[in-house]
Design a protein around this motif. Structure first.
Motif, mmCIF file in Angstrom:
data_model
loop_
_atom_site.group_PDB
_atom_site.id
_atom_site.type_symbol
_atom_site.label_atom_id
_atom_site.label_comp_id
_atom_site.label_asym_id
_atom_site.label_seq_id
_atom_site.Cartn_x
_atom_site.Cartn_y
_atom_site.Cartn_z
ATOM 1 N N ILE A 124 0.868 -1.174 0.000
ATOM 2 C CA ILE A 124 0.000 0.000 0.000
ATOM 3 C C ILE A 124 0.900 1.217 0.000
ATOM 4 C CG2 ILE A 124 -1.767 1.287 1.258
ATOM 5 C CD1 ILE A 124 -2.628 -1.487 2.435
ATOM 6 N N SER A 125 0.706 2.084 -0.978
ATOM 7 C CA SER A 125 1.605 3.215 -1.156
ATOM 8 C C SER A 125 0.815 4.454 -1.537
ATOM 9 C CB SER A 125 2.606 2.866 -2.271
ATOM 10 O OG SER A 125 3.426 3.947 -2.589
ATOM 11 N N GLY A 126 1.101 5.560 -0.861
ATOM 12 C CA GLY A 126 0.543 6.835 -1.274
ATOM 13 C C GLY A 126 -0.771 7.229 -0.644
ATOM 14 N N LEU A 127 -1.244 6.502 0.348
ATOM 15 C CA LEU A 127 -2.519 6.825 0.988
ATOM 16 C C LEU A 127 -2.333 7.554 2.318
ATOM 17 C CD1 LEU A 127 -4.546 3.539 0.368
ATOM 18 C CD2 LEU A 127 -4.505 5.640 -0.998
ATOM 19 N N GLY A 128 -1.149 8.086 2.554
ATOM 20 C CA GLY A 128 -0.876 8.726 3.830
ATOM 21 C C GLY A 128 -0.908 7.695 4.941
ATOM 22 N N THR A 129 -1.178 8.150 6.146
ATOM 23 C CA THR A 129 -1.197 7.213 7.271
ATOM 24 C C THR A 129 -2.410 6.293 7.237
ATOM 25 O OG1 THR A 129 -2.209 8.871 8.713
ATOM 26 C CG2 THR A 129 0.215 8.678 8.778
ATOM 27 N N PHE A 130 -3.394 6.604 6.401
ATOM 28 C CA PHE A 130 -4.518 5.676 6.231
ATOM 29 C C PHE A 130 -4.028 4.327 5.694
ATOM 30 C CE2 PHE A 130 -7.766 3.685 3.539
ATOM 31 C CZ PHE A 130 -8.718 3.423 4.499
ATOM 32 N N GLY A 131 -2.900 4.311 5.020
ATOM 33 C CA GLY A 131 -2.335 3.060 4.529
ATOM 34 C C GLY A 131 -2.103 2.049 5.638
ATOM 35 N N TYR A 132 -1.752 2.526 6.834
ATOM 36 C CA TYR A 132 -1.588 1.621 7.971
ATOM 37 C C TYR A 132 -2.913 0.933 8.306
ATOM 38 C CZ TYR A 132 2.988 3.652 9.179
ATOM 39 O OH TYR A 132 4.303 4.056 9.182
ATOM 40 N N GLU A 133 -3.979 1.725 8.348
ATOM 41 C CA GLU A 133 -5.299 1.155 8.631
ATOM 42 C C GLU A 133 -5.702 0.162 7.552
ATOM 43 O OE1 GLU A 133 -9.994 2.405 9.083
ATOM 44 O OE2 GLU A 133 -8.475 3.938 9.454
ATOM 45 N N ALA A 134 -5.486 0.541 6.303
ATOM 46 C CA ALA A 134 -5.818 -0.360 5.192
ATOM 47 C C ALA A 134 -5.023 -1.654 5.287
ATOM 48 C CB ALA A 134 -5.575 0.339 3.855
ATOM 49 N N GLY A 135 -3.764 -1.545 5.671
ATOM 50 C CA GLY A 135 -2.935 -2.736 5.826
ATOM 51 C C GLY A 135 -3.427 -3.640 6.939
ATOM 52 N N LEU A 136 -3.759 -3.058 8.075
ATOM 53 C CA LEU A 136 -4.266 -3.861 9.195
ATOM 54 C C LEU A 136 -5.598 -4.503 8.838
ATOM 55 C CD1 LEU A 136 -4.029 -4.904 12.068
ATOM 56 C CD2 LEU A 136 -5.096 -2.755 12.844
ATOM 57 N N ARG A 137 -6.489 -3.736 8.248
ATOM 58 C CA ARG A 137 -7.792 -4.289 7.856
ATOM 59 C C ARG A 137 -7.614 -5.440 6.860
ATOM 60 N NH1 ARG A 137 -12.570 -1.537 8.954
ATOM 61 N NH2 ARG A 137 -12.270 0.386 10.128
ATOM 62 N N SER A 138 -6.666 -5.294 5.940
ATOM 63 C CA SER A 138 -6.457 -6.371 4.961
ATOM 64 C C SER A 138 -5.930 -7.635 5.635
ATOM 65 C CB SER A 138 -5.543 -5.917 3.829
ATOM 66 O OG SER A 138 -4.229 -5.673 4.288
ATOM 67 N N LEU A 139 -5.045 -7.492 6.628
ATOM 68 C CA LEU A 139 -4.553 -8.665 7.345
ATOM 69 C C LEU A 139 -5.663 -9.338 8.149
ATOM 70 C CD1 LEU A 139 -1.085 -7.379 8.598
ATOM 71 C CD2 LEU A 139 -1.496 -9.163 6.884
ATOM 72 N N ILE A 140 -6.527 -8.538 8.751
ATOM 73 C CA ILE A 140 -7.644 -9.101 9.507
ATOM 74 C C ILE A 140 -8.587 -9.863 8.569
ATOM 75 C CG2 ILE A 140 -9.728 -8.487 10.823
ATOM 76 C CD1 ILE A 140 -7.993 -6.178 12.062
ATOM 77 N N GLN A 141 -8.867 -9.283 7.426
ATOM 78 C CA GLN A 141 -9.732 -9.968 6.434
ATOM 79 C C GLN A 141 -9.072 -11.235 5.913
ATOM 80 O OE1 GLN A 141 -12.933 -9.192 5.883
ATOM 81 N NE2 GLN A 141 -12.582 -7.649 7.458
ATOM 82 N N LEU A 142 -7.773 -11.175 5.704
ATOM 83 C CA LEU A 142 -7.031 -12.351 5.253
ATOM 84 C C LEU A 142 -7.125 -13.471 6.292
ATOM 85 C CD1 LEU A 142 -5.138 -13.295 2.924
ATOM 86 C CD2 LEU A 142 -3.231 -12.468 4.317
ATOM 87 N N LYS A 143 -6.970 -13.121 7.562
ATOM 88 C CA LYS A 143 -7.046 -14.109 8.637
ATOM 89 C C LYS A 143 -8.438 -14.737 8.718
ATOM 90 C CE LYS A 143 -5.731 -16.156 12.482
ATOM 91 N NZ LYS A 143 -4.814 -17.268 12.482
ATOM 92 N N LYS A 144 -9.464 -13.923 8.471
ATOM 93 C CA LYS A 144 -10.840 -14.410 8.488
ATOM 94 C C LYS A 144 -11.181 -15.222 7.236
ATOM 95 C CE LYS A 144 -12.921 -10.798 11.315
ATOM 96 N NZ LYS A 144 -13.989 -9.781 11.343
ATOM 97 N N GLY A 145 -10.309 -15.217 6.258
ATOM 98 C CA GLY A 145 -10.555 -15.952 5.027
ATOM 99 C C GLY A 145 -11.463 -15.236 4.040
ATOM 100 N N SER A 146 -11.632 -13.926 4.247
ATOM 101 C CA SER A 146 -12.502 -13.193 3.340
ATOM 102 C C SER A 146 -11.735 -12.240 2.431
ATOM 103 C CB SER A 146 -13.576 -12.432 4.137
ATOM 104 O OG SER A 146 -12.983 -11.594 5.096
ATOM 105 N N LEU A 147 -10.475 -12.538 2.228
ATOM 106 C CA LEU A 147 -9.650 -11.754 1.294
ATOM 107 C C LEU A 147 -8.806 -12.697 0.487
ATOM 108 C CD1 LEU A 147 -8.724 -8.890 0.384
ATOM 109 C CD2 LEU A 147 -6.933 -9.083 2.098
#
Length: 147
Positions: A124-147
């Motif tokens: 994730i590049s260029g979204l400011g510090t929101f990129g951290y949130e997007a990264g965490l949310r993507s890992l959580i979704q990945l763990k849940k099997g919905s990504l």
């Protein structure tokens, strides 16, 4: 679920260092935001920052050895230089999302290449510090099997 957010060199200077590129939010602001997001999902997140490559490598291995579910990683300038970090990420089973506050592909040519991206689940590049949130949310979704 428990996650780790790693930050590489100079990121302890967020809010002070080149705010025209990296913004005015501090690393403490990022930590507070990530803890709030993690809490929404019944998860935890721990933030660590180091200017030292070897320390970051140790934390990557520790994350796997202690059973963490994923790593949000802003490697800073090590993105473009560190084969050692690339090898550490490649050697662990836990997913890593590479984060950049600025769009590294719109900056100097030397910043366009990432040694880490090929061994991360995403970048994730260029979204400011929101990129951290997007990264965490993507890992959580990945763990849940919905990504």
């Amino acid at each position: 679920m428990k996650y780790l957010c790693l930050n590489g060199p100079n990121l302890h200077r967020l809010g002070k260092r080149e705010p025209e590129i990296y913004g005015h939010e501090t690393l403490q602001d990022v930590e507070q935001m990530l803890r709030s997001v993690a809490e929404q999902f019944g998860s935890e997140v721990e933030l660590k920052q180091s200017n030292y490559e070897g320390q970051l490598i140790d934390w990557i291995y520790d994350a796997e050895d202690t059973g963490l579910d994923g790593i949000v990683f802003n490697p800073g300038a090590f993105t473009h230089t560190s084969v050692a970090l690339r090898d550490a990420i490649a050697s662990v089973e836990i997913p890593v999302v590479e984060i950049h506050i600025s769009n590294i592909h719109k900056r100097e040519e030397f910043r366009h290449h990432s040694y880490l991206a090929p061994v991360c689940v995403g970048q994730i590049s260029g979204l400011g510090t929101f990129g951290y949130e997007a990264g965490l949310r993507s890992l959580i979704q990945l763990k849940k099997g919905s990504l």
